[in-house]
Motif scaffolding. Structure first.
Motif, mmCIF file in Angstrom:
data_model
loop_
_atom_site.group_PDB
_atom_site.id
_atom_site.type_symbol
_atom_site.label_atom_id
_atom_site.label_comp_id
_atom_site.label_asym_id
_atom_site.label_seq_id
_atom_site.Cartn_x
_atom_site.Cartn_y
_atom_site.Cartn_z
ATOM 1 N N LEU A 23 43.045 41.285 11.961
ATOM 2 C CA LEU A 23 42.998 40.022 11.225
ATOM 3 C C LEU A 23 42.212 38.965 11.994
ATOM 4 C CD1 LEU A 23 46.637 39.740 9.813
ATOM 5 C CD2 LEU A 23 44.546 39.938 8.462
ATOM 6 N N SER A 24 42.402 38.943 13.307
ATOM 7 C CA SER A 24 41.709 37.937 14.116
ATOM 8 C C SER A 24 40.211 38.195 14.152
ATOM 9 C CB SER A 24 42.277 37.930 15.543
ATOM 10 O OG SER A 24 43.641 37.577 15.537
ATOM 11 N N GLU A 25 39.814 39.447 14.299
ATOM 12 C CA GLU A 25 38.382 39.761 14.365
ATOM 13 C C GLU A 25 37.691 39.553 13.032
ATOM 14 O OE1 GLU A 25 38.179 43.057 17.971
ATOM 15 O OE2 GLU A 25 38.014 43.726 15.881
ATOM 16 N N SER A 26 38.365 39.891 11.938
ATOM 17 C CA SER A 26 37.713 39.801 10.630
ATOM 18 C C SER A 26 37.593 38.364 10.142
ATOM 19 C CB SER A 26 38.486 40.628 9.597
ATOM 20 O OG SER A 26 39.788 40.098 9.397
ATOM 21 N N ASP A 27 38.500 37.493 10.599
ATOM 22 C CA ASP A 27 38.488 36.120 10.078
ATOM 23 C C ASP A 27 38.175 35.065 11.138
ATOM 24 O OD1 ASP A 27 39.217 36.521 7.232
ATOM 25 O OD2 ASP A 27 40.974 37.453 8.120
ATOM 26 N N THR A 29 56.708 36.984 20.477
ATOM 27 C CA THR A 29 56.233 35.760 21.123
ATOM 28 C C THR A 29 56.959 34.539 20.583
ATOM 29 O OG1 THR A 29 54.056 36.657 21.649
ATOM 30 C CG2 THR A 29 54.220 34.271 21.438
ATOM 31 N N LEU A 30 57.310 34.544 19.313
ATOM 32 C CA LEU A 30 58.064 33.428 18.728
ATOM 33 C C LEU A 30 59.358 33.195 19.496
ATOM 34 C CD1 LEU A 30 57.621 34.376 14.968
ATOM 35 C CD2 LEU A 30 56.704 32.303 16.035
ATOM 36 N N ILE A 33 57.191 26.544 15.308
ATOM 37 C CA ILE A 33 56.431 27.177 16.396
ATOM 38 C C ILE A 33 55.050 27.587 15.902
ATOM 39 C CG2 ILE A 33 56.326 29.173 17.956
ATOM 40 C CD1 ILE A 33 59.420 29.080 18.019
ATOM 41 N N PHE A 34 54.979 28.156 14.707
ATOM 42 C CA PHE A 34 53.687 28.572 14.155
ATOM 43 C C PHE A 34 52.772 27.373 13.954
ATOM 44 C CE2 PHE A 34 50.966 29.891 10.503
ATOM 45 C CZ PHE A 34 50.290 30.922 11.150
ATOM 46 N N ILE A 52 46.997 35.549 18.527
ATOM 47 C CA ILE A 52 48.356 35.230 18.101
ATOM 48 C C ILE A 52 48.408 34.651 16.689
ATOM 49 C CG2 ILE A 52 48.332 32.907 19.123
ATOM 50 C CD1 ILE A 52 51.316 35.403 18.886
ATOM 51 N N VAL A 53 47.397 33.910 16.281
ATOM 52 C CA VAL A 53 47.417 33.362 14.914
ATOM 53 C C VAL A 53 47.372 34.499 13.902
ATOM 54 C CG1 VAL A 53 46.253 31.884 13.251
ATOM 55 C CG2 VAL A 53 46.372 31.188 15.647
#
Length: 328
Positions: free
Chosen positions: A163-167, A212-213, A243-244, A269-270
């Motif tokens: 998700l992080s790489e694609s967006d 992580t939360l 937290i988010f 993490i996002v």
């Protein structure tokens, strides 16, 4: 007495757990290790494992081997999940791992990964009803549990790295980027017909991103001595949202300085938390419960159960459970 070593090679991390199993069936953990390998990094649409990631992974496995190769009566169970599962160069990768480390990696389907997650949770936490959610680097497993039994499960080809790489959300994400991520997740969840049955149930979070939360919250506790002891820890839905919000409102450098959030995870993490946030909103869940016992411990519990049953398999038939085409 047996030493049972379980290696879990995920898309973001490689983990090792070595357990001493006594003749009477009791057991104790003797080694736990984790290495960030980012195996799925830059796989791209062609789904090819890249050599830098392969090299990191092999180095981690060699390091793991030093922890158990000299122990008496060792059995090794090494499983690989989403990144290896989807890799078009899977065969070459497995051969290179075998040649360099002597370790035979078993590539398990997403449904089997979800089943092991279930075993890890149900044998270590008093969970009766809930949705188990394991967000990894390149896949997310969802398991609907009612009366302690699996009702449905599925493995989705989305995770913190993919998700992080694609967006492109490494730095402070824009509103457009977040909209794109949540719209994608909404479409995916719409296609899981049984998911509505988890409405109002707690979400049991597995995987480094979800945990992580809890670690961030625990770092704010008055007693910080055991801040990483988050097995069974609860957070309300509002606490999770707060937290988010803090995370997405921070730049990459600011995220690296958030207590409880490891620097090696700050860039993903996002994307890693987006599946859980979307699920909380969809199911109107009022809390998350966190587990440190997932796949590795599920493999262990299955093995111990088989030993106690004189080698008879206790695995359930997963043929009727859902899995996306990319898991085949």
């Amino acid at each position: 007495m047996e030493h049972y070593a379980v290696i879990d090679l995920g898309s973001n991390s490689a983990r090792l757990a070595v357990t001493k199993i006594m003749d009477d069936g009791t057991f104790e953990n003797v080694v736990e290790r984790k290495e960030a390998v980012r195996l799925s990094e830059n796989m791209g649409p062609e789904k090819v494992l890249k050599q830098p990631a392969i090299d990191r992974t092999i180095n981690a496995l060699k390091s793991f081997k030093e922890n158990f190769e000299d122990l008496p009566n060792v059995t090794v169970k090494a499983v690989a999940t989403a990144a290896t599962r989807m890799a078009t160069n899977q065969k070459d990768f497995l051969a290179e791992v075998k040649a360099e480390t002597g370790i035979d990696l078993e590539v398990i389907p997403g449904t089997k990964e979800a089943y092991y997650d279930y075993l890890g949770v149900i044998n270590s936490l008093p969970i009766v009803n809930g949705i188990i959610m394991d967000t990894g680097g390149a896949s997310t497993e969802l398991i609907l549990v009612q009366n302690k039994r699996i009702i449905n499960l599925i493995s989705l080809p989305i995770g913190s790295v993919t998700l992080s790489e694609s967006d492109v959300i490494e730095d402070r994400p824009s509103a457009g980027q977040m909209y794109k991520v949540f719209d994608q997740l909404n479409e995916i969840y719409n296609n899981i017909w049984w998911l509505y049955r988890g409405t109002n149930l707690p979400i049991i979070g597995l995987g480094g991103s979800n945990r992580t939360l809890a670690k961030i919250k625990r770092r704010n506790d008055p007693d910080r001595k055991h801040w990483d002891d988050i097995h069974g820890f609860h957070l309300s839905a509002q606490e999770v949202k707060d937290i988010f919000l803090k995370i997405i409102d921070s730049t990459l450098e600011e995220r690296k300085n958030i207590p409880g959030l490891s620097k090696e995870r700050a860039d993903i993490i996002v994307g890693g938390l987006a599946p859980a946030m979307s699920l909380i909103w969809r199911l109107n869940s009022d809390r998350m419960i966190f587990s440190k016992q997932g796949l590795r411990f599920g493999v262990l519990y299955e093995h111990i159960s088989e030993l106690r049953n004189n080698g008879k398999s206790t695995s359930i038939n997963l043929e009727n459970f859902e899995a996306p085409e990319s898991d085949e």
